[in-house]
Scaffold this active site. Sequence first.
Site, PDB file in Angstrom:
ATOM      1  N   ASN A  11       0.862  -1.187   0.000  1.00 53.98           N
ATOM      2  CA  ASN A  11       0.000   0.000   0.000  1.00 53.98           C
ATOM      3  C   ASN A  11       0.899   1.237   0.000  1.00 53.98           C
ATOM      4  O   ASN A  11       1.447   1.605   1.031  1.00 53.98           O
ATOM      5  CB  ASN A  11      -0.898  -0.041   1.249  1.00 53.98           C
ATOM      6  CG  ASN A  11      -1.788   1.186   1.362  1.00 53.98           C
ATOM      7  OD1 ASN A  11      -1.880   1.984   0.419  1.00 53.98           O
ATOM      8  ND2 ASN A  11      -2.442   1.346   2.502  1.00 53.98           N
ATOM      9  N   LYS A  13       0.034   4.224  -0.418  1.00 54.34           N
ATOM     10  CA  LYS A  13      -0.690   5.403   0.091  1.00 54.34           C
ATOM     11  C   LYS A  13      -0.469   6.599  -0.847  1.00 54.34           C
ATOM     12  O   LYS A  13      -0.281   6.401  -2.044  1.00 54.34           O
ATOM     13  CB  LYS A  13      -0.273   5.699   1.532  1.00 54.34           C
ATOM     14  CG  LYS A  13      -0.357   4.447   2.413  1.00 54.34           C
ATOM     15  CD  LYS A  13      -0.262   4.729   3.871  1.00 54.34           C
ATOM     16  CE  LYS A  13      -0.366   3.404   4.624  1.00 54.34           C
ATOM     17  NZ  LYS A  13      -0.448   3.563   6.064  1.00 54.34           N
ATOM     18  N   HIS A  96      -9.971   1.261   4.577  1.00 53.92           N
ATOM     19  CA  HIS A  96      -8.674   1.414   5.251  1.00 53.92           C
ATOM     20  C   HIS A  96      -8.844   2.393   6.414  1.00 53.92           C
ATOM     21  O   HIS A  96      -9.624   3.341   6.321  1.00 53.92           O
ATOM     22  CB  HIS A  96      -7.623   1.932   4.259  1.00 53.92           C
ATOM     23  CG  HIS A  96      -6.252   1.940   4.847  1.00 53.92           C
ATOM     24  ND1 HIS A  96      -5.812   2.970   5.648  1.00 53.92           N
ATOM     25  CD2 HIS A  96      -5.245   1.049   4.796  1.00 53.92           C
ATOM     26  CE1 HIS A  96      -4.580   2.700   6.051  1.00 53.92           C
ATOM     27  NE2 HIS A  96      -4.206   1.539   5.555  1.00 53.92           N
ATOM     28  N   GLU A  98      -7.246   4.836   7.393  1.00 57.25           N
ATOM     29  CA  GLU A  98      -7.082   6.256   7.048  1.00 57.25           C
ATOM     30  C   GLU A  98      -8.348   6.792   6.357  1.00 57.25           C
ATOM     31  O   GLU A  98      -8.699   7.959   6.509  1.00 57.25           O
ATOM     32  CB  GLU A  98      -5.827   6.442   6.182  1.00 57.25           C
ATOM     33  CG  GLU A  98      -4.568   6.339   7.038  1.00 57.25           C
ATOM     34  CD  GLU A  98      -3.379   5.678   6.363  1.00 57.25           C
ATOM     35  OE1 GLU A  98      -3.322   5.645   5.123  1.00 57.25           O
ATOM     36  OE2 GLU A  98      -2.505   5.187   7.100  1.00 57.25           O
ATOM     37  N   GLU A 168      -5.955  -4.659  10.631  1.00 58.76           N
ATOM     38  CA  GLU A 168      -4.971  -3.601  10.814  1.00 58.76           C
ATOM     39  C   GLU A 168      -5.334  -2.774  12.048  1.00 58.76           C
ATOM     40  O   GLU A 168      -6.139  -1.840  11.956  1.00 58.76           O
ATOM     41  CB  GLU A 168      -4.954  -2.680   9.596  1.00 58.76           C
ATOM     42  CG  GLU A 168      -4.489  -3.352   8.327  1.00 58.76           C
ATOM     43  CD  GLU A 168      -3.849  -2.335   7.399  1.00 58.76           C
ATOM     44  OE1 GLU A 168      -2.702  -2.547   7.015  1.00 58.76           O
ATOM     45  OE2 GLU A 168      -4.489  -1.327   7.073  1.00 58.76           O
ATOM     46  N   GLY A 174       1.718   2.643  10.714  1.00 59.49           N
ATOM     47  CA  GLY A 174       2.672   3.739  10.513  1.00 59.49           C
ATOM     48  C   GLY A 174       3.312   4.242  11.795  1.00 59.49           C
ATOM     49  O   GLY A 174       3.896   5.325  11.813  1.00 59.49           O
ATOM     50  N   SER A 214       2.818  -1.525  10.575  1.00 59.20           N
ATOM     51  CA  SER A 214       4.263  -1.477  10.850  1.00 59.20           C
ATOM     52  C   SER A 214       4.977  -2.790  10.539  1.00 59.20           C
ATOM     53  O   SER A 214       5.875  -3.213  11.271  1.00 59.20           O
ATOM     54  CB  SER A 214       4.514  -1.061  12.304  1.00 59.20           C
ATOM     55  OG  SER A 214       4.029   0.258  12.513  1.00 59.20           O
TER      56      SER A 214
HETATM   57  P1  PGA Z   1       2.304   0.664   7.689  1.00 65.71           P
HETATM   58  O1  PGA Z   1       0.873   0.800   6.966  1.00 65.71           O
HETATM   59  O2  PGA Z   1       2.902  -0.661   7.221  1.00 65.71           O
HETATM   60  O3  PGA Z   1       3.090   1.829   7.225  1.00 65.71           O
HETATM   61  O4  PGA Z   1       2.048   0.647   9.145  1.00 65.71           O
HETATM   62  C1  PGA Z   1       0.037  -0.304   6.793  1.00 65.71           C
HETATM   63  C2  PGA Z   1      -1.253   0.125   6.129  1.00 65.71           C
HETATM   64  O5  PGA Z   1      -1.729   1.230   6.412  1.00 65.71           O
HETATM   65  O6  PGA Z   1      -1.829  -0.590   5.325  1.00 65.71           O
END
Ligand code: PGA
Length: 259
Positions: A11, A13, A96, A98, A168, A174, A214
Amino acid sequence: MAVGKHLIIANWKMNLTIHEGSLLVHRLDESSKNHRNVEVVLAPGFLSLQSLSLQIDHAKYKLAAQNCYWRDEGAFTGEVSVHQLRGLVDYVLVGHSERRHIFNERGREIGRKVQAAVRHELKPVLCVGETAMERQDSETNDVLHDQLVSGLANVTSEDMKHVVIAYEPVWAIGTGSNAIPQDVERAAEMIRRQIRHMFGKTVADETPILYGGSVTSDNARAYLDTQGVNGLLVGGASLHPEQFANIIAHAHKSLTAKK
Ligand code: PGA
């Protein structure tokens, strides 16, 4: 996607220009092999989908959109429909964290996106997970239950053949504070129990469940070896081609070791 294969999704983003994305795939290609037991999916920004679809070896990579709108067409400025994505991507991320937390997407809307995806024969990756506060208040199971019930509303058992669930935890995305594998195992179990309740055992056994939050090349193997986990949704680490190539290699080795 059959369980027994690992699904690894990158991803990106809102990162990388079209040119940078193309370079990343070029470098990833040099450092990763094609494994029959690993499905690698790239989720770049919308703008890169067309050019990457011309660049990639489709036997090695599939494409995903990071979001979609559930109506097919009309006066919805700035949105991209599943109908428009059809033929360009195989997967679409839905709900997601976000999208839920920054853009206020709610369960009903997320459910409609899942339905639109399966209607157009794309595979929705329904993202679920609790916030730090909800975890502190021991509400993880309730949150997962509610997100699955609304996200999978009006989806049939037949549709479920195309649905992927990504667990998640919001606090792990993140942040560098990834969940411990035992917690991921428990969450995956809870998710499968809920799917069994809604669609029966066969569907529950066959629905791929991914972990995301992460993930790095150092911790990936622990999740890939976790009971009930069928792959990873990788954010930050997927922007580093060597690291992402290592994650793909771990996925291959994890399944080879299980044989
Ligand atoms: P990250 O993001 O690996 O940077 O924590 C995962 C995601 O949002 O799908």
